[in-house]
Design a protein around this motif. Structure first.
Motif, mmCIF file in Angstrom:
data_model
loop_
_atom_site.group_PDB
_atom_site.id
_atom_site.type_symbol
_atom_site.label_atom_id
_atom_site.label_comp_id
_atom_site.label_asym_id
_atom_site.label_seq_id
_atom_site.Cartn_x
_atom_site.Cartn_y
_atom_site.Cartn_z
ATOM 1 N N GLU A 53 0.830 -1.208 0.000
ATOM 2 C CA GLU A 53 0.000 0.000 0.000
ATOM 3 C C GLU A 53 0.871 1.266 0.000
ATOM 4 N N ASN A 54 1.938 1.232 0.799
ATOM 5 C CA ASN A 54 2.837 2.384 0.842
ATOM 6 C C ASN A 54 3.509 2.611 -0.513
ATOM 7 N N LYS A 55 3.905 1.517 -1.159
ATOM 8 C CA LYS A 55 4.544 1.652 -2.461
ATOM 9 C C LYS A 55 3.567 2.207 -3.504
ATOM 10 N N LYS A 56 2.313 1.819 -3.422
ATOM 11 C CA LYS A 56 1.312 2.358 -4.347
ATOM 12 C C LYS A 56 1.096 3.853 -4.094
ATOM 13 N N GLN A 57 1.098 4.255 -2.821
ATOM 14 C CA GLN A 57 0.987 5.685 -2.520
ATOM 15 C C GLN A 57 2.199 6.441 -3.043
ATOM 16 N N ALA A 58 3.387 5.853 -2.903
ATOM 17 C CA ALA A 58 4.589 6.495 -3.436
ATOM 18 C C ALA A 58 4.521 6.605 -4.959
ATOM 19 N N LEU A 59 3.978 5.559 -5.615
ATOM 20 C CA LEU A 59 3.809 5.629 -7.070
ATOM 21 C C LEU A 59 2.834 6.735 -7.451
ATOM 22 N N ALA A 60 1.759 6.865 -6.698
ATOM 23 C CA ALA A 60 0.797 7.934 -7.000
ATOM 24 C C ALA A 60 1.441 9.308 -6.885
ATOM 25 N N LEU A 61 2.276 9.509 -5.878
ATOM 26 C CA LEU A 61 2.974 10.789 -5.738
ATOM 27 C C LEU A 61 3.932 11.025 -6.901
ATOM 28 N N ALA A 62 4.663 9.956 -7.304
ATOM 29 C CA ALA A 62 5.603 10.104 -8.419
ATOM 30 C C ALA A 62 4.873 10.393 -9.723
ATOM 31 N N GLU A 63 3.742 9.728 -9.943
ATOM 32 C CA GLU A 63 2.959 9.987 -11.159
ATOM 33 C C GLU A 63 2.397 11.399 -11.162
ATOM 34 N N LYS A 64 1.959 11.867 -10.013
ATOM 35 C CA LYS A 64 1.470 13.249 -9.918
ATOM 36 C C LYS A 64 2.579 14.229 -10.273
ATOM 37 N N GLN A 65 3.785 13.971 -9.749
ATOM 38 C CA GLN A 65 4.914 14.841 -10.042
ATOM 39 C C GLN A 65 5.252 14.794 -11.526
ATOM 40 N N LEU A 66 5.160 13.624 -12.131
ATOM 41 C CA LEU A 66 5.434 13.499 -13.565
ATOM 42 C C LEU A 66 4.430 14.304 -14.387
ATOM 43 N N ARG A 67 3.143 14.195 -14.037
ATOM 44 C CA ARG A 67 2.134 14.949 -14.785
ATOM 45 C C ARG A 67 2.373 16.456 -14.685
ATOM 46 N N GLU A 68 2.675 16.918 -13.493
ATOM 47 C CA GLU A 68 2.914 18.345 -13.306
ATOM 48 C C GLU A 68 4.161 18.803 -14.069
ATOM 49 N N ASN A 69 5.182 17.944 -14.099
ATOM 50 C CA ASN A 69 6.393 18.294 -14.840
ATOM 51 C C ASN A 69 6.126 18.399 -16.334
ATOM 52 N N LYS A 70 5.318 17.478 -16.851
ATOM 53 C CA LYS A 70 4.990 17.542 -18.285
ATOM 54 C C LYS A 70 4.246 18.828 -18.616
ATOM 55 N N ILE A 71 3.335 19.233 -17.733
ATOM 56 C CA ILE A 71 2.602 20.487 -17.958
ATOM 57 C C ILE A 71 3.565 21.670 -17.980
ATOM 58 N N ARG A 72 4.523 21.672 -17.060
ATOM 59 C CA ARG A 72 5.487 22.773 -16.990
ATOM 60 C C ARG A 72 6.402 22.790 -18.205
ATOM 61 N N VAL A 73 6.732 21.606 -18.708
ATOM 62 C CA VAL A 73 7.541 21.563 -19.924
ATOM 63 C C VAL A 73 6.767 22.111 -21.105
ATOM 64 N N GLU A 74 5.480 21.770 -21.166
ATOM 65 C CA GLU A 74 4.651 22.235 -22.274
ATOM 66 C C GLU A 74 4.500 23.754 -22.277
ATOM 67 N N VAL A 75 4.407 24.321 -21.071
ATOM 68 C CA VAL A 75 4.233 25.786 -20.998
ATOM 69 C C VAL A 75 5.577 26.504 -21.011
ATOM 70 N N GLY A 76 6.667 25.709 -21.000
ATOM 71 C CA GLY A 76 7.978 26.310 -21.114
ATOM 72 C C GLY A 76 8.588 26.795 -19.831
ATOM 73 N N THR A 77 8.092 26.355 -18.691
ATOM 74 C CA THR A 77 8.666 26.794 -17.418
ATOM 75 C C THR A 77 9.625 25.772 -16.815
ATOM 76 N N MET A 78 9.853 24.661 -17.531
ATOM 77 C CA MET A 78 10.738 23.626 -17.002
ATOM 78 C C MET A 78 11.465 22.968 -18.150
ATOM 79 N N ALA A 79 12.695 22.583 -17.856
ATOM 80 C CA ALA A 79 13.496 21.910 -18.871
ATOM 81 C C ALA A 79 13.024 20.470 -19.054
ATOM 82 N N PRO A 80 13.071 19.947 -20.285
ATOM 83 C CA PRO A 80 12.614 18.566 -20.536
ATOM 84 C C PRO A 80 13.350 17.515 -19.709
#
Length: 493
Positions: A203-230
């Motif tokens: 269960e803890n590992k699944k919660q950690a995966l959810a946090l990592a996936e959330k961070q990945l989604r947010e990073n992709k959005i920032r890359v698309e808007v140009g506020t973060m390096a790929p």
């Protein structure tokens, strides 16, 4: 047309039947239910119970040495003979029937009693000086003999030594059976908490995966808007891949832990497809001093009780071996009642019951080996066995005291560790939350957020491990104190 309308209906029915059945729901078990199931199904319990029954049967064998023994015999004989005396021939015909019935018994204080009733029928027909003579044919005797050992073999602790040892061995078998039950309960609890640990770890590992996936989604959005390096997306993708790998390992650990518990609970087959523990680790053990733990362990541990019985048995055997050095001196008293010759058995019995013709006897028998080396060797061996049991008991006491003290300390340390790990996890959660807010405001980096996620995952793992360690420490303490069965409200019969 009607046949064409039926075909779709049949096809739908076939598809419904061909579908795989829904997986069975996992068997939900509390810790107490798991223990009860293990006690009911475990093969080692049955083996230990059979061993206990075998040892207890030895008491009957030892008691059999002091049973009443009934004996009897029946015989018939006919003999013809003759003799010549001058001009006269004497013919003799003898017919005899005899019956004997006896009772004998050995007593555990070193005495022995023998009773024998022996009526007889002896018919003799002979010719004497041309006249036929037939004496009365019935007679009989009753004999009672009692022999008492006065030196060697005297007393219950000597003559009944084997019986005393057998009874103590039967008591020790009960304690050994309880020991096996305690071990089974402790092992079952450890396996149960292994499953809980693996389940919550997943269960803890699944919660950690959810946090990592959330961070990945947010990073992709920032890359698309140009506020973060790929490149930051790559770091987040690597974190997601690592979490997925950890989940695969955690799932395998959970399956292995479940299989081990299912195998232990259902060794005969008819096993559930899956199993789900419902109890969770929780604090709540009462505090106890080391001195109190030592006292309770010395009072309740079944190993000590069994070792004490073994020492008592060895002391009995040593006393019996010491008695073997004495010479043999036996006193025997006896009574013999005879009857006259009669024409019927009833008159014989009257003579015997009224003691018409009594007889009495008394004797002493003495014997002693010159060197008596066999008895001396047995005594040396018995003393060595008794000394070994004494030292073993003392060593066991020291080991149990140490085990009790160690269990108390481990439980105290485990409780403190749980509280500390809980604080660490709370602080890591707040730290991650703060870092994420900083990241959202452009004041932090993706690397720091991922690091904080790793820190939180480690803190959760440490907290979970501390909780499981605490529950195992509770079991270890109750096992060390000897009250594990009482704490689980179990009664051994």
């Amino acid at each position: 047309m009607r046949a064409i309308g039926v075909l779709p209906t049949l096809l739908v029915c076939h598809l419904l039947v061909a579908q795989d059945p829904a997986p069975a729901a996992p068997l939900r078990l509390t810790l107490q239910e798991a223990i009860t199931t293990a006690l009911k199904n475990n093969l080692q319990v049955e083996i230990s119970q059979a061993d206990r029954d075998f040892t207890k049967a030895g008491v009957l064998g030892a008691e059999g040495a002091f049973d009443w023994n009934l004996s009897g015999s029946l015989s018939w004989k006919r003999q013809e003979s003759g003799s010549a005396n001058g001009n006269h021939a004497n013919d003799l015909t003898t017919q005899s029937r005899s019956l004997s019935a006896g009772l004998d018994k050995a007593f555990d204080w070193g005495g022995a009693l023998n009773l024998e009733y022996a009526p007889s029928y002896r018919l003799q027909s002979y010719t004497l000086s041309g006249a036929k003579v037939s004496p009365y044919p019935y007679s009989g005797a009753f004999t009672a003999t009692y022999t008492q050992n006065l030196l060697k073999g005297f007393g219950r602790q000597v003559s009944g030594a084997n019986l005393i040892v057998a009874r103590k061995s039967a008591q020790a078998a009960d304690y050994q059976f309880q020991k096996e039950i305690i071990k089974l309960v402790a092992d079952t609890e450890a396996q149960y908490w292994d499953v809980v640990n693996s389940q919550k770890k997943l269960e803890n590992k699944k919660q950690a995966l959810a946090l990592a996936e959330k961070q990945l989604r947010e990073n992709k959005i920032r890359v698309e808007v140009g506020t973060m390096a790929p490149i930051e997306v790559t770091s987040a993708e690597a974190a997601v891949a690592q979490r997925e790998q950890e989940i695969i390992s955690a799932e395998a650990d959970l399956l292995n832990a479940r299989d081990a518990l299912i195998q232990a609970l259902f060794p005969r087959g008819n096993r559930p497809a899956s199993l789900e523990p419902t109890d969770a680790p929780a604090l709540g053990r009462a505090q106890m001093s080391e001195a109190e733990a030592e006292r309770m362990a010395l009072e309740h541990r079944v190993e000590l009780k069994g070792a004490q019985l073994d020492l008592e048995s060895k002391q009995v055997l040593e006393g019996a071996a010491k008695n073997g050095l004495l010479p043999t001196l036996n006193a025997t008293v006896g009574y013999t009642g005879d009857s006259a010759s009669w024409d019927g058995l009833s008159n014989v019995n009257k003579d015997l019951t009224k003691a018409t013709y009594p007889g009495y006897s008394a004797s002493l028998q003495f014997a002693m080996p010159v060197f008596n080396r066999a008895a001396k060797g047995k005594l040396i061996q018995a003393r060595a066995n008794r000394r070994s049991s004494e030292l073993g008991l003392k060593d066991l006491q020291l080991g149990i005291k140490l085990e009790a003290r160690t269990a108390v300390r481990n439980l105290e340390a485990a409780e403190k560790s749980v509280k500390a790990a809980e604080k660490t996890r709370i602080f890591r959660e707040k730290d991650l939350e703060a870092e994420q807010k900083k990241f959202e405001n452009g004041m932090s980096t993706n690397f720091l957020v991922l690091s904080k996620q790793n820190d939180l995952d480690s803190a959760k793992a440490q907290e979970l491990q501390a909780q499981i360690t605490y529950m195992n420490a509770v079991t270890s303490l109750e096992k060390a104190l000897g009250n594990l069965l009482e704490a689980r409200k179990l009664e051994v019969k």
